[in-house]
Design a protein around this motif. Sequence first.
Motif, PDB file in Angstrom:
ATOM      1  N   UNK A  89       0.663  -1.286   0.174  1.00 39.05           N
ATOM      2  CA  UNK A  89      -0.139  -0.509  -0.245  1.00 39.05           C
ATOM      3  C   UNK A  89       0.970   1.606   0.292  1.00 39.05           C
ATOM      4  N   UNK A  90       2.309   0.928   0.166  1.00 35.15           N
ATOM      5  CA  UNK A  90       3.045   2.460   0.212  1.00 35.15           C
ATOM      6  C   UNK A  90       4.096   2.063  -1.095  1.00 35.15           C
ATOM      7  N   UNK A  91       4.800   3.114  -1.516  1.00 39.71           N
ATOM      8  CA  UNK A  91       6.124   2.856  -2.053  1.00 39.71           C
ATOM      9  C   UNK A  91       6.775   3.885  -2.136  1.00 39.71           C
ATOM     10  N   UNK A  92       6.358   5.352  -2.488  1.00 35.20           N
ATOM     11  CA  UNK A  92       7.407   6.478  -2.018  1.00 35.20           C
ATOM     12  C   UNK A  92       7.089   5.976  -0.047  1.00 35.20           C
ATOM     13  N   UNK A  93       6.056   5.775  -0.404  1.00 33.10           N
ATOM     14  CA  UNK A  93       5.714   6.295   2.111  1.00 33.10           C
ATOM     15  C   UNK A  93       5.497   8.498   2.473  1.00 33.10           C
ATOM     16  N   UNK A  94       5.739   8.688   1.232  1.00 32.84           N
ATOM     17  CA  UNK A  94       5.455  10.368   1.398  1.00 32.84           C
ATOM     18  C   UNK A  94       3.680  10.338   2.132  1.00 32.84           C
ATOM     19  N   UNK A  95       2.976   9.767   1.204  1.00 33.38           N
ATOM     20  CA  UNK A  95       1.498  10.003   1.980  1.00 33.38           C
ATOM     21  C   UNK A  95       0.572   8.813   3.484  1.00 33.38           C
ATOM     22  N   UNK A  96       1.197   8.472   2.975  1.00 35.39           N
ATOM     23  CA  UNK A  96       1.440   7.158   4.073  1.00 35.39           C
ATOM     24  C   UNK A  96       0.639   7.398   5.298  1.00 35.39           C
ATOM     25  N   UNK A  97       1.880   7.779   6.089  1.00 38.08           N
ATOM     26  CA  UNK A  97       1.301   8.204   7.509  1.00 38.08           C
ATOM     27  C   UNK A  97      -0.573   8.563   7.528  1.00 38.08           C
ATOM     28  N   UNK A  98      -0.551   9.982   6.830  1.00 35.36           N
ATOM     29  CA  UNK A  98      -1.847  10.276   6.774  1.00 35.36           C
ATOM     30  C   UNK A  98      -2.908   9.794   5.986  1.00 35.36           C
ATOM     31  N   UNK A  99      -2.232   8.779   5.126  1.00 35.88           N
ATOM     32  CA  UNK A  99      -3.811   8.157   4.409  1.00 35.88           C
ATOM     33  C   UNK A  99      -3.667   6.180   5.434  1.00 35.88           C
ATOM     34  N   UNK A 100      -3.075   6.518   6.470  1.00 37.28           N
ATOM     35  CA  UNK A 100      -3.056   5.198   7.270  1.00 37.28           C
ATOM     36  C   UNK A 100      -3.547   5.490   8.489  1.00 37.28           C
ATOM     37  N   UNK A 101      -4.090   6.773   8.639  1.00 39.52           N
ATOM     38  CA  UNK A 101      -4.779   7.589  10.147  1.00 39.52           C
ATOM     39  C   UNK A 101      -6.265   7.497   9.768  1.00 39.52           C
ATOM     40  N   UNK A 102      -6.232   7.945   8.446  1.00 45.41           N
ATOM     41  CA  UNK A 102      -7.817   8.219   8.307  1.00 45.41           C
ATOM     42  C   UNK A 102      -8.542   6.833   7.866  1.00 45.41           C
ATOM     43  N   UNK A 103      -7.751   5.408   7.568  1.00 46.86           N
ATOM     44  CA  UNK A 103      -7.580   3.938   7.367  1.00 46.86           C
ATOM     45  C   UNK A 103      -8.275   3.283   8.891  1.00 46.86           C
ATOM     46  N   UNK A 104      -7.402   4.507   9.829  1.00 41.58           N
ATOM     47  CA  UNK A 104      -7.465   3.668  10.956  1.00 41.58           C
ATOM     48  C   UNK A 104      -8.919   4.443  12.053  1.00 41.58           C
ATOM     49  N   UNK A 105      -9.860   5.891  10.910  1.00 40.07           N
ATOM     50  CA  UNK A 105     -10.129   6.374  11.997  1.00 40.07           C
ATOM     51  C   UNK A 105     -11.881   5.486  11.366  1.00 40.07           C
ATOM     52  N   UNK A 106     -11.156   4.103   9.812  1.00 40.82           N
ATOM     53  CA  UNK A 106     -12.285   4.465   8.909  1.00 40.82           C
ATOM     54  C   UNK A 106     -12.907   3.461  10.008  1.00 40.82           C
ATOM     55  N   UNK A 107     -11.613   2.735  10.317  1.00 43.52           N
ATOM     56  CA  UNK A 107     -12.247   1.253  10.465  1.00 43.52           C
ATOM     57  C   UNK A 107     -12.603   0.893  11.961  1.00 43.52           C
ATOM     58  N   UNK A 108     -12.311   2.368  12.734  1.00 45.10           N
ATOM     59  CA  UNK A 108     -12.669   2.684  14.380  1.00 45.10           C
ATOM     60  C   UNK A 108     -14.220   2.840  14.514  1.00 45.10           C
ATOM     61  N   UNK A 109     -14.641   3.276  12.862  1.00 44.66           N
ATOM     62  CA  UNK A 109     -16.322   3.744  13.125  1.00 44.66           C
ATOM     63  C   UNK A 109     -16.752   3.369  11.979  1.00 44.66           C
ATOM     64  N   UNK A 110     -16.434   1.747  11.460  1.00 38.93           N
ATOM     65  CA  UNK A 110     -17.032   1.317   9.728  1.00 38.93           C
ATOM     66  C   UNK A 110     -16.004  -0.107  10.048  1.00 38.93           C
ATOM     67  N   UNK A 111     -16.298  -0.900  11.106  1.00 29.40           N
ATOM     68  CA  UNK A 111     -14.973  -2.058  11.056  1.00 29.40           C
ATOM     69  C   UNK A 111     -14.928  -2.647   9.224  1.00 29.40           C
ATOM     70  N   UNK A 112     -16.382  -2.870   9.026  1.00 25.91           N
ATOM     71  CA  UNK A 112     -16.287  -3.487   7.354  1.00 25.91           C
ATOM     72  C   UNK A 112     -16.650  -2.916   6.161  1.00 25.91           C
ATOM     73  N   UNK A 113     -15.530  -2.265   5.790  1.00 28.12           N
ATOM     74  CA  UNK A 113     -16.048  -1.120   4.876  1.00 28.12           C
ATOM     75  C   UNK A 113     -16.303  -1.757   3.489  1.00 28.12           C
TER      76      UNK A 113
END
Lengths: 291, 161, 816
Positions: free
Chosen positions: B95-119
Amino acid sequence: MQVPAPIEYERATSVAHAIALRSQKGDEARFIAGGHSLLPMMKLRLANPKYLIDINDLEELFYIRENGSEVCIGAMSRHRDLLDSDLLAKHFPIFLDAERVIADPTVRNRGTLGGSLCQADPAEDLSAVCTALDASCVITSSEGQRVVPMHDFHVGPYETAVQDNEMLTEVRIPLRPGGGSAYQKVERRAGDWAVVSAGAAVWIDSGIIVDGRVGLAAVGSNTPSIEPAAEALKGATPSEDLFQRVGEIAANNCSPETDGRGTAAYKTHLVQELTRRALRTAVARSQGQEV
Amino acid sequence: MQVNMTVNGAEVNEEIEPRHLLVHFIRDQLGLTGTHWGCDTSNCGTCVVLIDGEPVKSCTQLAAMAGGHEVTTVEGLEVDGVLDPIQEGFMQCHGLQCGFCTPGMMLTARALLNSNPNPTEEVIREAISGQICRCTGYSTIVRSIQWAADHETNVSLRSAS
Amino acid sequence: MTTTATTTATDTATDTATTTATDTATASEEETTPDERPIGFGRLLRKEDPRLIRGMGQFVDDVSLPGMLHLAILRSPVAHARIVSIDKSAAEAHPNVVAVITGEDLAAQGLAWMPTLSNDVQAVLATDKVRFQHQEVAFVVATDRYSARDALELIEVDYDWIDPVVDVRSALDQDSPVIRDDLENKADNHIFDWETGDEAATNEVFERADVVVSEEIVYPRVHPAPMGTCGCGANVERVSGQVTLWCTTQAPHAHRTVYALVAGLPEHKIRVIAPDIGGGFGNKVPIYPGYVCAIVASLVIGKPVKWMEDRTENLVSTGFARDYVMKADIAATKDGRILAIRTNVLADHGAFNGVAAPVKYPAGFFGVFTGSYDLEAAHAKMTAVYTNKAPGGVAYACSFRITEAVYLVERIVDCLAYELDMDPAELRLKNFIKPEQFPYETKTGWVYDSGNYEPAMRKAMDMAGYAELRREQVERRARGELMGIGVAFFTEAVGAGPRKDMDILGLGMADGCELRVHPTGKAIVRLSVKTQGQGHETTFAQIVSEEIGIPPEDIEVIHGDTDNTPFGLGTYGSRSTPVSGAAAAMVTRKVRDKAQIIASGMLEVSVADLEWTKGAFSVKGDPSKSVTIQEIAMKAHGAGDLPDGIEGGLEAQICYNPENLTYPFGAYICVVDVDPGTAVVKVRRFIAVDDCGTQINPMIVEGQVHGGLADGVGMALMEIIGFDEDGNCTSSSLMDYLIPTALETPDWETGHTVTPSPHHPIGAKGIGESATVGSPPAIVNAIVDALKPFGVRHADMPLTPSRVWETMQGNHTPPI
């Protein structure tokens, strides 16, 4: 990275406190709510307030509630609150349509209804939504409150009826039977401002449109309500011909300009097309169809 | 001015200029350089952190505005040496290559799974649509988040709830 | 590991070049368990990821040194103007400002101008004129980044307006203002003329052709816009003179040498470190004025200085891509045999010729515009001009202008299909170079090393369900719906390049590699190339692992540090695997050869009696007698005698000079739906079959393809760097320079065939840019196909809703 010029910052603890601070500092002060319009402008140094009053702690402005014949929305309600509101989904699905396509989910976590309306960007979507719904704005000062209908709220691009010693605190939307509403937007890409948006709301009794409105975004210097469209809808029987005709009326009563988002001809075409689509959906919804 | 907030579970109390952007406060003052910035206009989302559990673009918040709130950065995802399933998913699914967007992407993903475990895929794509990745074309990010949803543990919920 | 993913040159390279022994596989066929740890090639999780997913990468802006100062650049608000005066006194008086430097200050040191990668010069800071909006005019160094920005507002510059040259088509008009009056005797805006192929022969073919189709095809200016912007931290130590530069560079060695040549700095005192750089896509190949400013500032002030551009600076001043206006003609028989292609190109290079391309190739590798087809003749002419726009031209995964070439041929072939009323896939299949024709010399002199096009095309059509899609399209058209199916087939030319032909600023395009095997059998390999996200730390460990049998996790990959890696020209043009990957394989074979001699001593047999299985030498016919590479490594460093003439240690270094380019190819099919009422385009499906020869890590290959496909969606639908008539850039932030999100991009459907390169030691061809090259024509072809009911044969990118709608109305206009 671009950075804002030096500022002073204070957090308001109540609406009264916020208004007092604003009155005291005059036009060098700005309220900051979500900050997603103001801070980018400050980074570009296109907006240079000396003093920011943070109103994010004003719990009294976070609400969406039914109040007799109105739905009242606190000005600090965030886009996400509007999107998640069952009350709005039930009475005014146009909010859901619009909120799904306003900016992006992360921005929607911060941006507010009040901030959107007060930014008064001609391409801003919630102004078109509120116009279609015949909403009015509650403006509060230390003297009390005044209620301004949407068509008087915007006095020009990026200008509103809110004075230096005042604050937009609430938006009120009349609740009437037989209502249906919908929103249509074309954007170049998710998260972009509208090329053109059209909102429509109708109120139908016994198969006749008692009242109907169209609100447009990104079609001219001001977000207009199209009075001739409302006149054509009033008393009419819903039909594809009517939607088409009202779409044409809307297209003939706005003045979009050619820019990076599209040509004037295309935008004019979109007004017609999107108005027609919004009306079709609004009417279907007023009749209880899930669309 | 003074600002107090909780960052990754720890209290911080720092002297700042009122105009300091949250992203600069996190990076330059706290030294948490996992949070990046990629634009000036709230478009790219590389600066996303969680404020009280919600993804927010930290380039478009003043540090002062975060006072009194709980901020979670990418450095807060790993708890006691255990990776968040989101982090594991991004590795497993490329899910990452250069790794620059990755921290933001992962945090959004974390918030998503917290509210919706099976998106669904559609919901995932919508959730990350305020963030730009120039490397992956997004499919592997979607798969990474789905992988995490399939491997969710109680541990992961600690970091951002 | 699967056979398809690991077919190597040693197995099949010799016969694939002449037969159709191409393996095919789809992504789903090669699924392996994620925990599998192959020795050598195969799906392997990336060695880069553990730090990056923890936020522990080290990007340039993360580099912070004690006392570091911050540099910000003042840029021109106008596109073309004479500088009358600069008043920096108020900025200098700012309490946190350490220095304010103008072009005049640099000129006093002889540093106001620097060479570009195309032997032109570019102003570091403008002295006489500004020649594009946002050109560098002055810089401020302050104790913090906020103060540096504040002080820019305090510099007053008086400009005397000159009419700008914005329209490339009028740049050579008699009355056009001369932009480059800094160049001696320069009286116009002409940069170069270039041509390739045989004009007379081509015209002769056109004379006798049944069908000739012509179209003007524009590839507008776009920008790589990597998520990390460009920047650097410079530290010049006053006493030792040591210059250390942490920099967003894809080519650290080339940068070091250029600094030495330009600034007269002794090369052994310059260390360029490229840490994690946040994507590149060619944007981080050139040397930008900001880097030079930071070095000068650190030199003058004696403290470390950091410069990080903001997003606007990145979009408006650094290496853009494309900007070609291409007139194309195609000649064919009436039954669809393509005979010849010719083109006349007008190239906008901006205010300075900053193209990064091999010196003998001013148009890059545009000469491969003959594509994947067996033609009788071809000819191209090009004129490049200066305009008042930012310099650049070769970037954004373009493989040195192959994006433009492939777009040209794949668009004009579709125009031909339209005129002949032939299916575009059938037309391509009919005209492909046949497998037995490889190595194939094109009519413009490029020798395609290998190829097997039809199986890739058929595979893509199978994956797409092509016939069924065409049936669906007929039904939808009958209902008034607009569905389009776009086909594109590309051949890339990557891995620059043979040093007899290719150099940049006199530096040959060969790459070094050094391998050391430690006594315990762990290894360290040092590369001249530099990852920007492609996963070199993983891929190169796998190449070494494949050749010597040491597990990839036991191999450390060092790159991006000129003090600690051998010389080479860096990563761009998909050259890492074709050039440096070959170097890694060859250096490992050299080490293995030595290991074999040591093993012969250990096993007391002759070298010829040993056979190699991955990781150990054993005695032929007696596999119980064997030594592992780890045992050999200990022996090489340990006590006791080694065979005669063998030194201790187990390491080697080489410099690999490629014999030819490599020629990856692919077949792409895109399905779009266009809303007839709003003209909004939805990319419904995208099928990509790529052949990059041997795949080292299929997971990484797939990732490279995915990223390029998203680029294609961006260019086809939304990306453009635009200018108004005054030369103001209208795409100066990510609000206006639109990049696709997860909502505009479909779930990619990928597959591959494997046709190894016959001359590359492991048969690998490079994959980094294939999808960026191949996807734009597939998408545009799909949209044009959707608009067929409107009589549309061509439409230029970006196909925004407005441009699609205007095209439907018969009002298509070029974007520039």
